[in-house]
Design an enzyme around this catalytic site. Structure first.
Site, PDB file in Angstrom:
ATOM      1  N   HIS A 251      -2.823  56.817  10.238  1.00  0.00           N
ATOM      2  CA  HIS A 251      -4.070  56.605   9.499  1.00  0.00           C
ATOM      3  C   HIS A 251      -5.229  57.148  10.318  1.00  0.00           C
ATOM      4  O   HIS A 251      -5.234  57.034  11.536  1.00  0.00           O
ATOM      5  CB  HIS A 251      -4.289  55.108   9.218  1.00  0.00           C
ATOM      6  CG  HIS A 251      -5.241  54.864   8.099  1.00  0.00           C
ATOM      7  ND1 HIS A 251      -6.598  54.846   8.284  1.00  0.00           N
ATOM      8  CD2 HIS A 251      -5.023  54.675   6.775  1.00  0.00           C
ATOM      9  CE1 HIS A 251      -7.179  54.642   7.115  1.00  0.00           C
ATOM     10  NE2 HIS A 251      -6.253  54.541   6.189  1.00  0.00           N
ATOM     11  N   ASP A 301       0.734  52.331   2.356  1.00  0.00           N
ATOM     12  CA  ASP A 301       1.688  52.938   1.435  1.00  0.00           C
ATOM     13  C   ASP A 301       3.137  52.724   1.822  1.00  0.00           C
ATOM     14  O   ASP A 301       4.048  53.021   1.046  1.00  0.00           O
ATOM     15  CB  ASP A 301       1.420  54.451   1.327  1.00  0.00           C
ATOM     16  CG  ASP A 301       0.111  54.743   0.611  1.00  0.00           C
ATOM     17  OD1 ASP A 301      -0.300  53.898  -0.196  1.00  0.00           O
ATOM     18  OD2 ASP A 301      -0.482  55.801   0.869  1.00  0.00           O
TER      19      ASP A 301
END
Ligand code: ACO
Length: 365
Positions: A251, A301
């Site tokens: 991320h 996710d």
């Protein structure tokens, strides 16, 4: 634009080092147990938790906006069956803009159109899938909540309370995440004073990519591909050796465990297919052991697909379900930015040549 602050905002705060996320000051880890998606949408848009009556009105307003115009149903039938649901969703939202007589952009319009599009997204997504698979159109039920109504339309039967809660939590976790690629895209289009639908369509385009929302489908597909926890290690090293990425990991802002992933993991453990969960857990261990030093941990996710899979949602719809939640955040950012709008127009540092002589085409070798 890593680490660049584009503007100020009072909608969402991400503590990337501490692994914390706040919507309008509320810890996102507290919201799933105590709140609902509809309440979170209200909170994100209007900056405070609604009173009982306000929430009831808001829910009613959303429920009555769930129905699709006949023209949209006709268009759904005409879309090529091979098109990915994110591409189809983009086209339908664009068409809704064509059907709206007043696609202008003001803060008041944003909320009004936001209600309409937020309410219609589940009807569009569920019925896109049904149409594509030769199933009958299912009308929304206004007496069901946002999450339950989506599962009802998709599967043709009402979900259990546990299933409803799981999807509601997923939508809360996907509702907002500061200025990610899609929110920035939405704001950029809004900053030109285009219109609500154009901004949302652009956001859907940005979210579709595998480095952003598309990762949720790919993460689940990788667990299916690996198949057994015993194969995980070999697959992990082979993936890295071939220069590919572990989908649902890494991320730009979180350099520690994503708090949303922790919540999704609990739901995945409780509801998910045990074999897929074991595979995912083994790969997660490898990510933690070998990639954490680079600040790579699993993200929102990673576990979400296992939860969606358990709810009977087809993998090709996962990113559209992400969009169904994120419409809340996109709308909040559009409305907030419009209060002090200035055209978003950054620069690119030019590294090419200048002052070149134009050579007529006959003289070019
Ligand atoms: N798998 C393996 N290695 C990774 C991964 C990953 N998923 N993500 C980052 N790394 C490594 C990179 O190879 C790089 O290593 P190096 O320094 O040895 O070259 C290092 O970590 C830093 O990576 P960057 O590419 O600089 O990180 P960036 O912030 O640009 O990327 C991104 C963030 C795009 C999310 C990336 O982690 C990625 O591609 N992840 C997979 C796709 C994904 O899950 N996307 C969803 C993101 S969350 C969301 O949008 C909802």
């Amino acid at each position: 634009m890593e680490g660049v602050y584009v503007d100020t905002s009072a909608i969402c705060y991400i503590d990337g080092k501490g692994g914390k996320l706040y919507y309008r000051g509320y810890d996102v880890e507290e919201l799933p147990e105590r709140s609902s998606y509809e309440e979170v949408v209200y909170l994100l848009w209007y900056g405070r938790l609604p009173k009982k009556k306000e929430l009831e009105e808001f829910k009613k307003n959303l429920a009555k906006n769930r129905f699709l115009p006949g023209e949209v149903l006709e268009l759904m039938d005409k879309l090529p069956k091979s098109v990915h649901p994110m591409g189809a969703l983009r086209t339908i939202i664009s068409y809704l803009g064509n059907l709206d007589g007043e696609p202008s952009l003001s803060t008041g319009d944003v909320y009004q159109k936001g209600i309409s599009v937020t309410a219609k997204m589940p009807t569009i997504i569920a019925n896109l899938w049904r149409t594509k698979n030769g199933l009958d159109y299912v009308e929304p039920k206004t007496e069901l909540g946002h999450a339950a109504n989506f599962l009802y339309m998709l599967r043709g039967e009402e979900p259990t309370l546990r299933e409803e809660k799981s999807l509601d939590v997923a939508l809360i976790l996907y509702a907002e995440h500061e200025i990610n690629a899609s929110a920035f895209t939405v704001m950029t289009v809004g900053s030109t004073l285009s219109d609500y639908y154009s901004a949302v369509v652009a956001g859907i385009g940005a979210l579709k990519g595998p480095l952003h929302g598309g990762a949720v489908e790919e993460a689940l597909n990788q667990f299916i591909e690996v198949g057994s926890p015993e194969r995980a290690e070999e697959w992990f090293w082979e993936t890295l050796r071939s220069g590919k990425r572990i989908m649902g990991a890494g991320h730009r802002v979180y350099k520690t465990y994503d708090p949303r992933a922790r919540i999704f993991k609990n739901y995945a453990r409780e509801l998910g297919n045990p074999r897929l969960f074991e595979v995912a857990e083994r790969i997660e261990e490898l990510v933690e052991t070998h990639l954490a030093e680079k600040g790579v941990h699993v993200n929102v996710d990673y576990w979400a697909g296992i939860v969606f899979h358990a709810l009977g949602i087809p993998p090709e719809l996962y990113t559209t379900v992400f969009a169904m939640g994120r419409i809340a955040g996109w709308t909040a950012h559009l409305a907030e930015y419009l209060t002090h709008n200035r055209l978003i127009r950054p620069r690119l540092k030019y590294v090419g040549e200048i002052g070149k002589r134009y050579v007529p085409i006959e003289e070019r070798e």
